[in-house]
Write a protein that holds these residues in place. Structure first.
Motif, PDB file in Angstrom:
ATOM      1  N   ASP A 174      -6.383   9.830   2.255  1.00 14.38           N
ATOM      2  CA  ASP A 174      -6.913   8.697   1.492  1.00 14.38           C
ATOM      3  C   ASP A 174      -6.051   7.446   1.680  1.00 14.38           C
ATOM      4  O   ASP A 174      -6.571   6.362   1.911  1.00 14.38           O
ATOM      5  CB  ASP A 174      -7.005   9.049   0.004  1.00 14.38           C
ATOM      6  CG  ASP A 174      -7.800  10.321  -0.209  1.00 14.38           C
ATOM      7  OD1 ASP A 174      -8.821  10.476   0.478  1.00 14.38           O
ATOM      8  OD2 ASP A 174      -7.398  11.160  -1.033  1.00 14.38           O
ATOM      9  N   SER A 175      -4.737   7.612   1.585  1.00 14.72           N
ATOM     10  CA  SER A 175      -3.902   6.408   1.711  1.00 14.72           C
ATOM     11  C   SER A 175      -3.849   5.911   3.155  1.00 14.72           C
ATOM     12  O   SER A 175      -3.703   4.707   3.385  1.00 14.72           O
ATOM     13  CB  SER A 175      -2.510   6.625   1.129  1.00 14.72           C
ATOM     14  OG  SER A 175      -1.937   7.808   1.561  1.00 14.72           O
ATOM     15  N   LEU A 176      -4.003   6.820   4.146  1.00 16.66           N
ATOM     16  CA  LEU A 176      -4.069   6.344   5.539  1.00 16.66           C
ATOM     17  C   LEU A 176      -5.335   5.524   5.735  1.00 16.66           C
ATOM     18  O   LEU A 176      -5.313   4.452   6.339  1.00 16.66           O
ATOM     19  CB  LEU A 176      -4.071   7.537   6.515  1.00 16.66           C
ATOM     20  CG  LEU A 176      -2.730   8.259   6.702  1.00 16.66           C
ATOM     21  CD1 LEU A 176      -2.912   9.485   7.590  1.00 16.66           C
ATOM     22  CD2 LEU A 176      -1.684   7.335   7.326  1.00 16.66           C
TER      23      LEU A 176
ATOM     24  N   HIS B 171       8.214   9.558 -10.468  1.00 19.23           N
ATOM     25  CA  HIS B 171       9.328   8.940  -9.733  1.00 19.23           C
ATOM     26  C   HIS B 171       8.825   8.121  -8.547  1.00 19.23           C
ATOM     27  O   HIS B 171       9.318   7.028  -8.285  1.00 19.23           O
ATOM     28  CB  HIS B 171      10.296  10.014  -9.223  1.00 19.23           C
ATOM     29  CG  HIS B 171      11.285  10.440 -10.266  1.00 19.23           C
ATOM     30  ND1 HIS B 171      12.335   9.647 -10.639  1.00 19.23           N
ATOM     31  CD2 HIS B 171      11.370  11.557 -11.010  1.00 19.23           C
ATOM     32  CE1 HIS B 171      13.035  10.263 -11.581  1.00 19.23           C
ATOM     33  NE2 HIS B 171      12.462  11.429 -11.830  1.00 19.23           N
ATOM     34  N   ARG B 172       7.840   8.671  -7.814  1.00 19.19           N
ATOM     35  CA  ARG B 172       7.299   7.951  -6.651  1.00 19.19           C
ATOM     36  C   ARG B 172       6.647   6.647  -7.111  1.00 19.19           C
ATOM     37  O   ARG B 172       6.867   5.589  -6.537  1.00 19.19           O
ATOM     38  CB  ARG B 172       6.268   8.823  -5.922  1.00 19.19           C
ATOM     39  CG  ARG B 172       6.908   9.804  -4.952  1.00 19.19           C
ATOM     40  CD  ARG B 172       5.866  10.638  -4.265  1.00 19.19           C
ATOM     41  NE  ARG B 172       5.381  11.686  -5.148  1.00 19.19           N
ATOM     42  CZ  ARG B 172       4.143  12.124  -5.205  1.00 19.19           C
ATOM     43  NH1 ARG B 172       3.218  11.614  -4.438  1.00 19.19           N
ATOM     44  NH2 ARG B 172       3.797  13.094  -6.029  1.00 19.19           N
ATOM     45  N   ARG B 173       5.848   6.752  -8.192  1.00 11.65           N
ATOM     46  CA  ARG B 173       5.135   5.583  -8.706  1.00 11.65           C
ATOM     47  C   ARG B 173       6.119   4.513  -9.191  1.00 11.65           C
ATOM     48  O   ARG B 173       5.973   3.346  -8.880  1.00 11.65           O
ATOM     49  CB  ARG B 173       4.222   6.065  -9.854  1.00 11.65           C
ATOM     50  CG  ARG B 173       3.061   5.212 -10.217  1.00 11.65           C
ATOM     51  CD  ARG B 173       1.929   5.259  -9.233  1.00 11.65           C
ATOM     52  NE  ARG B 173       1.381   6.569  -8.963  1.00 11.65           N
ATOM     53  CZ  ARG B 173       0.401   7.135  -9.645  1.00 11.65           C
ATOM     54  NH1 ARG B 173      -0.134   6.528 -10.657  1.00 11.65           N
ATOM     55  NH2 ARG B 173      -0.059   8.305  -9.298  1.00 11.65           N
TER      56      ARG B 173
ATOM     57  N   VAL C 183       0.866  -1.194   0.000  1.00 15.60           N
ATOM     58  CA  VAL C 183       0.000   0.000   0.000  1.00 15.60           C
ATOM     59  C   VAL C 183       0.894   1.233   0.000  1.00 15.60           C
ATOM     60  O   VAL C 183       1.734   1.402   0.892  1.00 15.60           O
ATOM     61  CB  VAL C 183      -0.924   0.024   1.248  1.00 15.60           C
ATOM     62  CG1 VAL C 183      -1.847   1.239   1.207  1.00 15.60           C
ATOM     63  CG2 VAL C 183      -1.736  -1.256   1.341  1.00 15.60           C
ATOM     64  N   GLY C 184       0.746   2.072  -1.006  1.00 19.89           N
ATOM     65  CA  GLY C 184       1.500   3.325  -1.078  1.00 19.89           C
ATOM     66  C   GLY C 184       0.859   4.312  -0.114  1.00 19.89           C
ATOM     67  O   GLY C 184      -0.300   4.670  -0.267  1.00 19.89           O
ATOM     68  N   VAL C 185       1.631   4.736   0.910  1.00 24.65           N
ATOM     69  CA  VAL C 185       1.073   5.642   1.918  1.00 24.65           C
ATOM     70  C   VAL C 185       1.799   6.984   1.843  1.00 24.65           C
ATOM     71  O   VAL C 185       2.983   7.086   2.176  1.00 24.65           O
ATOM     72  CB  VAL C 185       1.220   5.037   3.339  1.00 24.65           C
ATOM     73  CG1 VAL C 185       0.611   5.969   4.377  1.00 24.65           C
ATOM     74  CG2 VAL C 185       0.551   3.672   3.407  1.00 24.65           C
ATOM     75  N   SER C 186       1.085   8.004   1.387  1.00 26.35           N
ATOM     76  CA  SER C 186       1.707   9.322   1.248  1.00 26.35           C
ATOM     77  C   SER C 186       1.697  10.067   2.574  1.00 26.35           C
ATOM     78  O   SER C 186       2.449  10.999   2.781  1.00 26.35           O
ATOM     79  CB  SER C 186       0.934  10.145   0.213  1.00 26.35           C
ATOM     80  OG  SER C 186      -0.347  10.450   0.718  1.00 26.35           O
ATOM     81  N   GLY C 187       0.785   9.650   3.474  1.00 28.65           N
ATOM     82  CA  GLY C 187       0.574  10.406   4.714  1.00 28.65           C
ATOM     83  C   GLY C 187      -0.683  11.250   4.592  1.00 28.65           C
ATOM     84  O   GLY C 187      -1.108  11.874   5.557  1.00 28.65           O
TER      85      GLY C 187
HETATM   86  N1  LIG Z   1       5.103   9.597  -1.059  1.00 29.66           N
HETATM   87  C1  LIG Z   1       4.340   8.545  -1.293  1.00 29.66           C
HETATM   88  N2  LIG Z   1       4.679   7.332  -0.814  1.00 29.66           N
HETATM   89  C2  LIG Z   1       3.907   6.254  -1.056  1.00 29.66           C
HETATM   90  N3  LIG Z   1       2.764   6.293  -1.764  1.00 29.66           N
HETATM   91  C3  LIG Z   1       2.382   7.465  -2.262  1.00 29.66           C
HETATM   92  C4  LIG Z   1       3.138   8.650  -2.064  1.00 29.66           C
HETATM   93  N4  LIG Z   1       2.505   9.667  -2.685  1.00 29.66           N
HETATM   94  C5  LIG Z   1       1.409   9.149  -3.239  1.00 29.66           C
HETATM   95  N5  LIG Z   1       1.306   7.823  -2.993  1.00 29.66           N
HETATM   96  C6  LIG Z   1       0.232   6.914  -3.401  1.00 29.66           C
HETATM   97  O1  LIG Z   1      -0.360   7.398  -4.597  1.00 29.66           O
HETATM   98  C7  LIG Z   1      -1.745   7.743  -4.356  1.00 29.66           C
HETATM   99  C8  LIG Z   1      -2.130   8.967  -5.148  1.00 29.66           C
HETATM  100  O2  LIG Z   1      -1.234  10.012  -4.861  1.00 29.66           O
HETATM  101  P1  LIG Z   1      -1.709  11.507  -4.713  1.00 29.66           P
HETATM  102  O3  LIG Z   1      -0.490  12.349  -4.688  1.00 29.66           O
HETATM  103  O4  LIG Z   1      -2.766  11.778  -5.713  1.00 29.66           O
HETATM  104  O5  LIG Z   1      -2.413  11.453  -3.283  1.00 29.66           O
HETATM  105  P2  LIG Z   1      -2.178  12.435  -2.038  1.00 29.66           P
HETATM  106  O6  LIG Z   1      -2.929  13.659  -2.320  1.00 29.66           O
HETATM  107  O7  LIG Z   1      -0.722  12.541  -1.722  1.00 29.66           O
HETATM  108  O8  LIG Z   1      -2.725  11.801  -0.728  1.00 29.66           O
HETATM  109  P3  LIG Z   1      -3.661  10.676  -0.318  1.00 29.66           P
HETATM  110  O9  LIG Z   1      -2.840   9.733   0.436  1.00 29.66           O
HETATM  111  O10 LIG Z   1      -4.697  11.372   0.505  1.00 29.66           O
HETATM  112  O11 LIG Z   1      -4.227  10.093  -1.578  1.00 29.66           O
HETATM  113  C9  LIG Z   1      -1.850   7.922  -2.844  1.00 29.66           C
HETATM  114  O12 LIG Z   1      -3.165   7.709  -2.383  1.00 29.66           O
HETATM  115  C10 LIG Z   1      -0.895   6.871  -2.348  1.00 29.66           C
HETATM  116  O13 LIG Z   1      -1.488   5.582  -2.383  1.00 29.66           O
END
Ligand SMILES: Nc1ncnc2c1ncn2[C@@H]1O[C@H](COP(=O)(O)OP(=O)(O)OP(=O)(O)O)[C@@H](O)[C@H]1O
Length: 260
Positions: free
Chosen positions: A51-53, A126-128, A44-48
């Motif tokens: 949505d990802s939390l 890059h993150r993806r 699971v990609g967690v940005s903080g």
């Molecule tokens: N720095 C990161 N590390 C890991 N996963 C990330 C990161 N940034 C984004 N993602 C993943 O990509 C998804 C889409 O990114 P996006 O930047 O649109 O979301 P976000 O606005 O940062 O925050 P949210 O977590 O609320 O979606 C995220 O929901 C998360 O699953």
């Protein structure tokens, strides 16, 4: 020792009911789009962000309480060039409570390099890409991202307006010859619902705005949808559902050889 039992307020009961509704909605997406199978190991990609939390929490709870047998691994990518960091203590505690391993990965994004693509696009790319590579390293067969219904509608409109294409974000996408499957379990949930979920769960969110944030097109599109949808909750749902109801015989499709 005497235990003090906290009585639930009406608001507590409403909040619990709302959380169950959100979990059920994610369950519906998982079932309708066949997102999870027994034996899956899901990164699971967690940005903080909220949505990802929420995605991480809901998946971890589903794994605990449902009959499906799958594993969850959380990954946070830290871009060293950005002048802020996620609240590491909060994220660590959050994952510990959910019994989910958390992996940090630092990456560099050269924002000074001249490029036709906006900084936001390059950073996200890059993150993806890092996340995709890490699925292999940590033996995960699926990557879950926190995109929801409003992200899909915005992307649809942006692609129509700026790319001349009708396309958006699928709930499930097989990539790299089927070696990795991208899933979006929150796709049937609206942004407003995710905001409410985050409020109830008291998520600690990053307040600092990214200096490179793409403040133009996506924000404009969000506002445009707000204006179109107004108070009519059907509009967002219908825009989303229209992607499953493409009546191509009623579209003025230009033959491919005449397109240019
Ligand atoms: N720095 C990161 N590390 C890991 N996963 C990330 C990161 N940034 C984004 N993602 C993943 O990509 C998804 C889409 O990114 P996006 O930047 O649109 O979301 P976000 O606005 O940062 O925050 P949210 O977590 O609320 O979606 C995220 O929901 C998360 O699953």
């Amino acid at each position: 020792m005497e235990t003090v039992k906290k009585t639930k307020t009406e608001q507590d009961k409403k909040d619990e009911c709302f959380q169950r509704k959100v979990a059920k909605r994610m369950g519906k997406a998982i079932s309708d789009f066949e997102l999870i199978e027994d034996g899956d190991r899901i990164m699971v990609g967690v940005s903080g962000g909220k949505d990802s939390l929420a995605l991480l929490e809901l998946l971890a709870l589903r794994r605990k309480f449902n009959k499906q047998n799958f594993e969850v691994v959380a990954v946070h990518i830290n871009v060293l060039e950005l002048p802020y960091e996620v609240d590491r203590e909060f994220l660590k505690g959050f994952c510990e409570k959910l019994d989910v391993p958390l992996i940090y990965r630092d990456i560099n994004v050269d924002f000074d390099r001249p490029s036709k693509k906006p900084a936001c696009f390059r950073c996200s790319w890059h993150r993806r890409t890092t996340l995709f590579k890490m699925t292999d390293e940590f033996k995960c067969n699926k990557l879950a991202l926190g995109h929801h219904m409003d992200d899909a509608i915005e992307t649809l409109l942006m692609n129509m307006m700026y790319q001349g294409a009708v396309c958006s974000m699928p709930a499930k996408l097989s990539m790299f010859q089927g070696n990795i499957i991208l899933i979006r379990p929150l796709i049937l949930l609206k942004d407003a619902e995710m905001r409410e979920y985050s409020r109830i769960r008291k998520f600690v969110l990053e307040k600092e705005l990214c200096p490179h944030e793409d403040v133009t097109k996506r924000k404009e599109t969000t506002k445009m949808i707000e204006r179109i949808a107004g108070d009519d909750s059907r509009i967002r749902t219908n825009m989303f559902r229209s992607m499953s109801n493409v009546q191509s015989e009623y579209l003025p499709i230009i033959p491919e050889k005449k397109l240019n």
